[in-house]
Scaffold this motif. Structure first.
Motif, PDB file in Angstrom:
ATOM      1  N   SER A 263       0.832  -1.204   0.000  1.00 44.78           N
ATOM      2  CA  SER A 263       0.000   0.000   0.000  1.00 44.78           C
ATOM      3  C   SER A 263       0.870   1.259   0.000  1.00 44.78           C
ATOM      4  O   SER A 263       0.564   2.245  -0.681  1.00 44.78           O
ATOM      5  CB  SER A 263      -0.923  -0.006   1.220  1.00 44.78           C
ATOM      6  N   GLU A 293      -8.484  -4.896  -6.381  1.00 44.89           N
ATOM      7  CA  GLU A 293      -9.519  -4.172  -5.660  1.00 44.89           C
ATOM      8  C   GLU A 293      -8.926  -3.045  -4.821  1.00 44.89           C
ATOM      9  O   GLU A 293      -9.488  -1.937  -4.762  1.00 44.89           O
ATOM     10  CB  GLU A 293     -10.288  -5.144  -4.762  1.00 44.89           C
ATOM     11  N   SER A 294      -7.796  -3.295  -4.183  1.00 46.55           N
ATOM     12  CA  SER A 294      -7.223  -2.309  -3.261  1.00 46.55           C
ATOM     13  C   SER A 294      -6.346  -1.280  -3.965  1.00 46.55           C
ATOM     14  O   SER A 294      -6.118  -0.198  -3.429  1.00 46.55           O
ATOM     15  CB  SER A 294      -6.411  -3.014  -2.176  1.00 46.55           C
ATOM     16  N   GLN A 295      -5.842  -1.614  -5.158  1.00 45.54           N
ATOM     17  CA  GLN A 295      -4.967  -0.701  -5.903  1.00 45.54           C
ATOM     18  C   GLN A 295      -5.487  -0.578  -7.342  1.00 45.54           C
ATOM     19  O   GLN A 295      -4.884  -1.076  -8.295  1.00 45.54           O
ATOM     20  CB  GLN A 295      -3.526  -1.217  -5.881  1.00 45.54           C
TER      21      GLN A 295
END
Length: 468
Positions: A263, A293-295
């Motif tokens: 992250s 999904e997160s990046q």
């Protein structure tokens, strides 16, 4: 299961003459990607940022086999990557065989994949060809580097001459109308290469600036999209190598210290990129659903050659290529503008906004084709289908994914419920989030029949011709 039908039709998709995220029918003698200015590719990368990512596969030496690893992708997944990666290379034998690399780039573009080139370039202190160890992987002195980035010196002239050796090959791609995602002097925050580990305005970033000024300015290679690159070195400070917004079109990261960018890595690169597209320019592990999904800002990933099978199972490769966010060959096209007109389907009738309505929730139905705002639709590279009269998008009610969910007009919001992909081999218009297709309820062609989503069957009530 996602893309079962796409796999069944992969042979035709791989050679489709017109393929796009929302692809319009084309004549039989058209290329998948026609000649296009580089801005169209950049526009597409910007449009997918945050919602899709293009699959990529690098092909390392030898130059005599510039498609060997992309073929391995096809062997495992039944699909070709949306981005082909090649290298201008460094050994004397491969330097002499660069034409094979350029020919492969032309083929990949014609088949509907974007083109990327990197260059493991030999230092200006030696000849055009060199070994990797002691050549590309070497260190020139501080004095020699300073001369290389100083106009009027012998080493500066030698560097520009080295660049000129690639010009005839890059110019062939320019003349063919093929934009190139060009990634020279990669991993410039690393010390393994002769050009790297020199932070600050007079260091590696300055060499990047000189390189762009010479190739794009002096030599007129305006088809090159300049991809600036660092490795995920935990020392950080990547911005100390950034050449400036005027010199970088895309900001990219190579991921080798870990399987996937952290992250913190993602945020550090975002702070440099601003609104520019971001990419995973080299990776040894396939991106996972959790990573995508997160990046979500990554515009493409590039699996490094032998790591495709050496570091990933077939299941991991397939999971990445079949993910709803991932765009493979035949699933997108760089385009500067949307095509606008009717969408025709069952019995030659059209997709219609009931009673020319413009409000949220307006029913979308099948109706006899007639000129007018209710049957005018605009589709572009961001995956949406819009009704220009209302300014609203083709939307799955409530964001649901079940069979029978109605399709309606709704404010365009970039959600998964408003994403559509057109399969040119079957005519299906599929929503990736649900895995279901735009469907005429009950397979009836009566005027006013409502449209819905349903399991993709290949039936006549799921075949659509988009505007073109």
């Amino acid at each position: 299961m996602r893309r079962i039908r796409h796999l069944l039709f992969s042979a035709s998709a791989a050679t489709a003459l017109a393929a796009a995220l929302l692809a319009w029918p084309a004549s039989d003698n058209a290329q998948a990607f026609p000649p296009t200015p580089k801005e169209n590719v950049l526009n597409h990368l910007r449009s997918i940022s945050g919602n899709h990512i293009i699959s990529g596969q690098h092909n390392k030496e030898p130059a005599s086999a510039p498609g060997q690893y992309t073929q391995q992708v096809k062997d495992v997944t039944g699909q070709y990557p949306g981005l082909w990666g090649g290298d201008l290379m460094f050994t004397p034998a491969d330097v002499a065989n660069r034409q094979r690399v350029v020919d492969q780039a032309k083929t990949e573009w014609a088949n509907g994949s974007l083109v990327s080139l990197t260059w493991h370039v030999c230092p200006p202190t030696g000849g055009s060809g060199c070994a990797f160890e002691g050549g590309v992987k070497s260190r020139i002195t501080d004095a020699q580097f300073t001369q290389t980035v100083t106009d009027g010196t012998a080493l500066n002239a030698a560097w520009k001459q080295r660049l000129d050796e690639a010009v005839p090959y890059l110019r062939q791609l320019k003349d063919a109308g093929i934009p190139v995602l060009f990634r020279p002097l990669h991993e410039m925050n690393e010390s393994w290469n002769w050009w790297g580990n020199r932070p600050g305005p007079g260091g590696s970033a300055r060499l990047f600036q000189i390189t762009r000024d010479h190739l794009a300015g002096t030599r007129g290679l305006d088809n090159l999209i300049w991809v600036w690159n660092v490795q995920d070195n935990p020392a950080g400070g990547w911005s100390n190598y950034y050449p400036g917004d005027r010199y970088a079109d895309v900001v990219s990261l190579d991921v080798w210290y870990k399987n996937h960018p952290s992250s913190a890595d993602y945020q550090q690169l975002r702070s440099i990129a601003g609104t520019k597209p971001m990419a995973l320019a080299e990776t040894g592990k396939m991106p996972t659903a959790a990573l995508l999904e997160s990046q979500p800002r990554w515009a493409w990933f590039m699996m490094w050659s032998e790591h495709l099978r050496g570091n990933n199972s077939n299941a991991e490769i397939q999971a990445a290529y079949f993910h709803p966010r991932v765009l493979n060959q035949g699933e997108f096209a760089p385009s500067s503008a949307a095509s606008t007109g009717p969408i025709t389907g069952l019995a030659g009738k059209c997709v219609d906004a009931r009673a020319s309505g413009t409000a949220n929730g307006t029913v979308v139905q099948l109706y006899g084709c007639a000129p007018g705002v209710a049957q005018t639709w605009s589709a572009a590279g961001d995956g949406t289908v819009r009704n220009p009269h209302s300014g609203r998008c083709l939307d799955i009610a409530g964001g649901a994914t079940a069979n029978g969910t109605a399709v309606q007009l709704w404010d365009c919001n970039g959600s998964a419920a408003q994403q559509w992909r057109h399969d040119t081999s079957t005519g299906a218009l599929r929503n990736p989030a649900s895995g279901r297709c735009l469907d005429v309820t009950g397979n009836t062609s009566a005027d006013g029949t409502r449209l819905q989503i349903w399991d993709c069957t290949g039936g006549a009530n799921q075949r659509w011709a988009l505007p073109g």
